[in-house]
Enzyme design. Structure first.
Site, PDB file in Angstrom:
ATOM      1  N   ARG A  19       0.811  -1.222   0.000  1.00 61.27           N
ATOM      2  CA  ARG A  19       0.000   0.000   0.000  1.00 61.27           C
ATOM      3  C   ARG A  19       0.844   1.271   0.000  1.00 61.27           C
ATOM      4  NH1 ARG A  19      -2.282  -3.856  -1.002  1.00 61.27           N
ATOM      5  NH2 ARG A  19      -4.237  -4.658  -0.167  1.00 61.27           N
TER       6      ARG A  19
ATOM      7  N   SER B  78     -11.650  -0.874   2.335  1.00 62.30           N
ATOM      8  CA  SER B  78     -10.893  -0.968   3.583  1.00 62.30           C
ATOM      9  C   SER B  78     -10.372   0.409   3.988  1.00 62.30           C
ATOM     10  CB  SER B  78      -9.718  -1.927   3.420  1.00 62.30           C
ATOM     11  OG  SER B  78     -10.177  -3.239   3.179  1.00 62.30           O
TER      12      SER B  78
ATOM     13  N   GLU C  99      -5.587   3.585   5.232  1.00 63.50           N
ATOM     14  CA  GLU C  99      -5.342   3.298   3.820  1.00 63.50           C
ATOM     15  C   GLU C  99      -6.035   4.341   2.966  1.00 63.50           C
ATOM     16  OE1 GLU C  99      -6.901  -0.360   1.130  1.00 63.50           O
ATOM     17  OE2 GLU C  99      -5.556  -0.921   2.762  1.00 63.50           O
TER      18      GLU C  99
END
Length: 317
Positions: free
Chosen positions: A178, A227, A297
């Protein structure tokens, strides 16, 4: 000539072939259905149009690129400067050879997955579970079910503040979970993906299985960003959030999904402030409970609603 919507039509700050909007509500363009206005919002016709437009943007004007808005929290005060929309606009996909696919940044990840599978290729099936565009997937190394975007990237194309279109190697970027770091003031406009041969039937079955798993484990059809937090090493953010007692709880109109604790749902006309407060409380609570500091995120941008609005700053000729 640029079509200009939302202010004095005699004022033409940028010349291009796309559509330029003033004070465009970003709640219309995010999957959370939340967000204040973009001061300027441009919908390009193609890469050549962008290359013409970008050099006209003043150096001191902030620029933000936006796909499907699925990993984005726009604060209630909106975003100053120029927001460039890619989703559904930079949408070209072509084969460079039998196994190499060039995909522009505005193509949805799900469309890339289906296109590759129907061509008898494997490696991109996991993209069917990512609710964003190829540009967003590149920017954050998006992943699902153990696979990540940059594992299939052979090269990328970018555009800088001068409107110059460049081709770059994977080695020009620092890539990990990420996280993607590359040259400053460049934005992804396309990716070159290297895939492997398979059968259409096998690929379609993989996608069906992945989407079935997604539907069973994640809240579908509700306004969320996917998410919210990265998974910490050797653990899952959802497990830690549930352990801290947040499942089904919320702030204002935003609440933690009872189906998957790493999803925050806009239940009752939530504001961005509701969501951001919930994120902050979850981080604090999980750290106190488990000693782990969760890292969001989701990308949080824009200004708080208490900031003096720019809605009244309509340019005059």
């Amino acid at each position: 000539m640029t079509v200009i919507i939302g202010h004095n039509p005699n004022f033409v700050p940028f010349n291009g072939r796309g559509t330029l909007r003033h004070n465009e509500p970003l709640s219309k363009h995010t999957s959370w259905r939340i967000g204040g206005p973009a001061e300027w919002f441009y919908e390009p016709t193609d890469l050549e149009d962008l290359a013409q437009l970008i050099p006209q943007i003043p150096d001191n004007m902030p620029m933000m690129w936006m796909g499907l808005g699925s990993n984005l929290l726009v604060r209630d005060g909106g975003v100053r400067g120029m927001v460039i929309l890619t989703a559904g606009l930079l949408d070209d996909m072509i084969f460079l050879d039998e196994y190499t696919l060039r995909v522009e940044a505005g193509v949805s990840c799900a469309k890339v997955a289906r296109f590759a599978v129907n061509a008898g290729l494997t490696g991109a099936e996991f993209l069917a579970g990512i609710p964003g565009t190829m540009g967003g997937a590149l920017a954050m190394n998006a992943g699902a079910w153990g696979s990540e975007t940059w594992a299939i990237v052979q090269g990328v194309e970018t555009m800088n503040r001068q409107g110059q279109h460049q081709r770059r190697s994977v080695t020009d970027y620092e890539v990990r979970y990420r996280h993607v770091k590359g040259p400053d003031n460049e934005w992804f406009v396309a990716a070159v993906l290297k895939l492997l041969p398979s059968t259409i039937e096998e690929g379609q079955e993989k996608i069906k299985a992945l989407l079935r798993q997604r539907g069973e484990s994640q809240p579908m059809g509700l306004p969320s960003c996917g998410s919210v937090f990265r998974n910490p090493a050797n653990d899952y953010a959802a497990r830690l959030i549930e352990k801290a007692g947040w499942k089904g709880r919320g702030v204002g109109g935003a609440y933690v999904s009872e189906k998957h604790a790493n999803f925050i749902i806009n239940q009752k006309a939530a504001t961005a402030a509701d969501v951001e407060a919930l994120i902050e409380q979850i981080i604090l609570s999980v750290e106190q409970q488990s000693g782990v500091r969760l890292i969001p995120e989701v990308r949080i941008v824009g200004e708080y609603a208490t900031t003096k609005p720019f809605m009244s700053e309509t340019p005059s000729s």
